[in-house]
Design a protein around this motif. Structure first.
Motif, PDB file in Angstrom:
ATOM      1  N   GLN A 391      69.585  50.827  25.603  1.00  0.00           N
ATOM      2  CA  GLN A 391      68.478  50.795  26.481  1.00  0.00           C
ATOM      3  C   GLN A 391      67.094  49.499  26.186  1.00  0.00           C
ATOM      4  O   GLN A 391      66.905  48.765  26.824  1.00  0.00           O
ATOM      5  CB  GLN A 391      67.605  52.115  26.939  1.00  0.00           C
ATOM      6  N   GLU A 394      69.157  46.339  25.855  1.00  0.00           N
ATOM      7  CA  GLU A 394      69.019  45.772  26.792  1.00  0.00           C
ATOM      8  C   GLU A 394      67.379  45.137  27.377  1.00  0.00           C
ATOM      9  O   GLU A 394      66.916  44.051  27.435  1.00  0.00           O
ATOM     10  CB  GLU A 394      69.087  46.580  28.367  1.00  0.00           C
ATOM     11  N   SER A 395      66.583  45.963  26.574  1.00  0.00           N
ATOM     12  CA  SER A 395      64.511  45.403  26.855  1.00  0.00           C
ATOM     13  C   SER A 395      64.455  44.199  26.147  1.00  0.00           C
ATOM     14  O   SER A 395      63.897  43.098  25.931  1.00  0.00           O
ATOM     15  CB  SER A 395      64.085  46.189  27.210  1.00  0.00           C
ATOM     16  N   MET A 396      65.514  43.890  24.687  1.00  0.00           N
ATOM     17  CA  MET A 396      64.731  43.156  23.739  1.00  0.00           C
ATOM     18  C   MET A 396      65.561  42.003  23.874  1.00  0.00           C
ATOM     19  O   MET A 396      65.139  41.263  24.138  1.00  0.00           O
ATOM     20  CB  MET A 396      65.225  43.339  22.989  1.00  0.00           C
ATOM     21  N   THR A 397      67.041  42.002  24.685  1.00  0.00           N
ATOM     22  CA  THR A 397      67.970  40.766  25.204  1.00  0.00           C
ATOM     23  C   THR A 397      67.365  40.281  26.570  1.00  0.00           C
ATOM     24  O   THR A 397      68.221  39.397  27.283  1.00  0.00           O
ATOM     25  CB  THR A 397      69.094  41.041  25.121  1.00  0.00           C
ATOM     26  N   GLU A 398      66.975  41.072  27.035  1.00  0.00           N
ATOM     27  CA  GLU A 398      66.938  41.057  29.267  1.00  0.00           C
ATOM     28  C   GLU A 398      67.926  40.529  29.695  1.00  0.00           C
ATOM     29  O   GLU A 398      68.482  39.934  30.992  1.00  0.00           O
ATOM     30  CB  GLU A 398      65.742  40.235  29.186  1.00  0.00           C
ATOM     31  N   LYS A 399      69.367  41.751  28.825  1.00  0.00           N
ATOM     32  CA  LYS A 399      70.100  41.637  29.514  1.00  0.00           C
ATOM     33  C   LYS A 399      70.327  42.943  30.137  1.00  0.00           C
ATOM     34  O   LYS A 399      70.086  43.962  29.361  1.00  0.00           O
ATOM     35  CB  LYS A 399      71.363  40.739  28.936  1.00  0.00           C
ATOM     36  N   ARG A 400      71.801  42.536  31.636  1.00  0.00           N
ATOM     37  CA  ARG A 400      71.893  44.421  32.159  1.00  0.00           C
ATOM     38  C   ARG A 400      72.941  44.449  32.191  1.00  0.00           C
ATOM     39  O   ARG A 400      73.878  43.582  32.296  1.00  0.00           O
ATOM     40  CB  ARG A 400      71.391  44.983  33.866  1.00  0.00           C
TER      41      ARG A 400
END
Ligand code: NAD
Length: 470
Positions: A391, A394-400
């Motif tokens: 998670q 994901e929030s660092m790379t803005e990828k899901r």
């Protein structure tokens, strides 16, 4: 057939390796001898009311570490020499793969196919009773396991008899390994020896210099394999090897062999044999009535996984395999081994290659002593820690990531995962150790000698740490 006894053959291998060490003669002979040999006879009342005498043995080869450990076989050729040889092999095997046990072995001279299930249960329980009586079994004494002709069912009879005779023993389940999972066994034990054979063969095929010397490509993929024996070791080894990219071109069983140079589907062959009782008439294969002849067919790797003394000085010159992967104990006589080494054949020795069973037995014994399943305490914690990490990424790379990807990456280790990974680590490490010894120790002719050098050095260290020898 070789004239020298099986125990003498093991000792011949030992002596060859001992000559490359600088341990004293006294210490070497102390390591070599069997510490305790117990031959028992007891009556069996057969289902038809007749009485028969059963001969059985338990041999504890070395008490340098305790408990001692080794399988129990049911076979009509069992004799004292064989059990002593197999017990000695267990001591060396445990040392090679750094499992902290001395070696032992048990055997009952019966052809299991000639006895009903009820008779087999009576024999197994009486054998256990005799072992308890003479203090030849116990979680801190001597811990049997399955071998040729025995499996989880016999192990659960042994555990049950032991618990009935030694009430209140907290660690009683650790008196035997290879039990069914519901009775204190461990996931992954049944297939452990075969899986270990696979890891060992894969490791050997991944060494570029060795493959170049043999004229083979690096890696298991596409290698043609012949397997002798479709029992516990052979059936699992052949499935793992096939899954790893090898092509199983022939399988030899007691009733005959089947061959297809383009490959046999091992799972289908096992199902066919289970359904019909024979490998004969397997679709797409040629049947060979004299099973032993199949060992001489063209292939890259031969995996003898049935009995001892299958590759002898008589058939060794006709064996075409460039790698012999000894799944069984003692399948190659020491003279045949020398002849194969002279021809440059790579023999991956039994003392190392079939140690997967005892490695996972060690894990099972640890589980029994700790009274908790591996992974039980940490699995969920690991999963939520990995999820937290994913998670954050994901929030660092803005990828899901999809839920499927998250589940695959954030998986806490189950008991089976831990067992497999521990086994793989052990087999890979031990292969590298013995290969290094072969290359570093002057005049070390082959991996078998190197594996014995490894065992002798480790057992000798144990005695010297006890202060018995300088
Ligand atoms: P098993 O009884 O499960 O299987 C042996 C197989 O060999 C059977 O399918 C049998 O029909 C076959 N066989 C018997 N005679 C044969 C012959 N003449 N030609 C071809 N096949 C024949 O036994 P296993 O546990 O697989 O043990 C096999 C070997 O591996 C033994 O040498 C044993 O000591 C060794 N081993 C077993 C383990 C283990 O964990 N089971 C561990 C280490 C070593």
């Amino acid at each position: 057939m070789s004239q020298i006894s099986f125990f003498d053959q093991v000792n011949r291998n030992f002596d060859r390796a001992a000559a490359l060490t600088d341990h004293s003669e006294t210490l070497l002979s102390l390591i070599k001898q069997c510490n305790s040999v117990y031959h028992m006879t007891f009556p069996l009342k057969r289902d038809d009311g007749s009485i028969e005498s059963i001969h059985a043995w338990r041999v504890e080869h070395s008490h340098h570490k305790q408990p001692t450990k080794g399988g129990i076989r049911f076979a009509d050729a069992v004799n004292e020499d064989e059990v002593m040889a197999l017990a000695a092999l267990m001591s060396y095997k445990c040392a090679i793969v750094d499992v902290p046990f001395g070696g032992a072995k048990g055997g009952i001279r019966i052809n299991r196919h000639n006895y009903s299930d009820r008779e087999l249960e009576r024999i197994t329980r009486r054998y256990t009773f005799e072992l308890v009586k003479k203090n030849f079994i116990g979680p801190g004494v001597d811990v049997p396991a399955p071998d040729f002709g025995t499996g989880p069912r016999e192990m659960s009879w042994i555990a049950d008899t032991y618990m009935a005779m030694v009430p209140g023993e907290l660690n009683a389940l650790g008196c035997v390994t290879g039990k069914p999972v519901a009775q204190g066994g461990i996931r992954g034990r049944t297939e452990a020896t075969g899986r270990g054979v696979y890891f060992g063969v894969r490791e050997a095929c991944d060494v570029p210099e060795d493959m170049a010397r043999l004229g083979l490509t690096v890696g298991l993929s596409g290698k043609r394999v012949i397997v002798q024996g479709l029992g516990n070791v052979g059936s699992h080894a052949s499935q793992f090897l096939q899954d790893g990219g090898a092509i199983i071109v022939a399988v030899a069983e007691r009733e005959g062999a089947v061959h297809n140079p383009d490959g046999l589907d091992v799972r289908a062959l096992i199902a066919h044999r289970t359904a019909t009782g024979s490998v004969a008439n397997f679709p797409g294969s040629t049947y060979i009535a004299r099973s032993l002849d199949a060992l001489e067919l063209p292939c890259d790797i031969l995996v003898p996984a049935a009995l001892e003394n299958q590759i002898t000085e008589e058939n060794a010159p006709r064996i075409q395999a460039k790698i012999i992967a000894e799944g069984a104990n003692g399948p190659t006589t020491s003279r045949a081994s020398e002849m194969l080494a002279e021809r440059g054949v790579l023999v991956i020795p039994d003392s190392y290659l079939n140690a997967g069973g005892v490695v996972v037995s060690y894990f099972e014994w640890l589980k029994n002593l700790s009274h908790v399943r591996f992974g039980r305490m940490e699995r969920r914690f690991e999963e939520s820690a990995y999820r937290g990490l994913l998670q954050a990424m994901e929030s660092m790379t803005e990828k899901r990531l999809s839920e499927v990807e998250i589940r695959a990456l954030a998986k806490g280790a189950s008991e089976e995962d831990i067992v497999q990974s521990g086994l793989e680590d052990t087999m890979v490490d031990a292969y590298r150790q013995i290969r290094r010894i072969q290359h570093e120790r002057k005049d070390c002719p082959d991996l078998r000698t190197a594996s014995f050098v490894s065992a002798i050095d480790k057992i000798a260290l144990c005695y010297s740490e006890l202060g018995i020898f300088p």
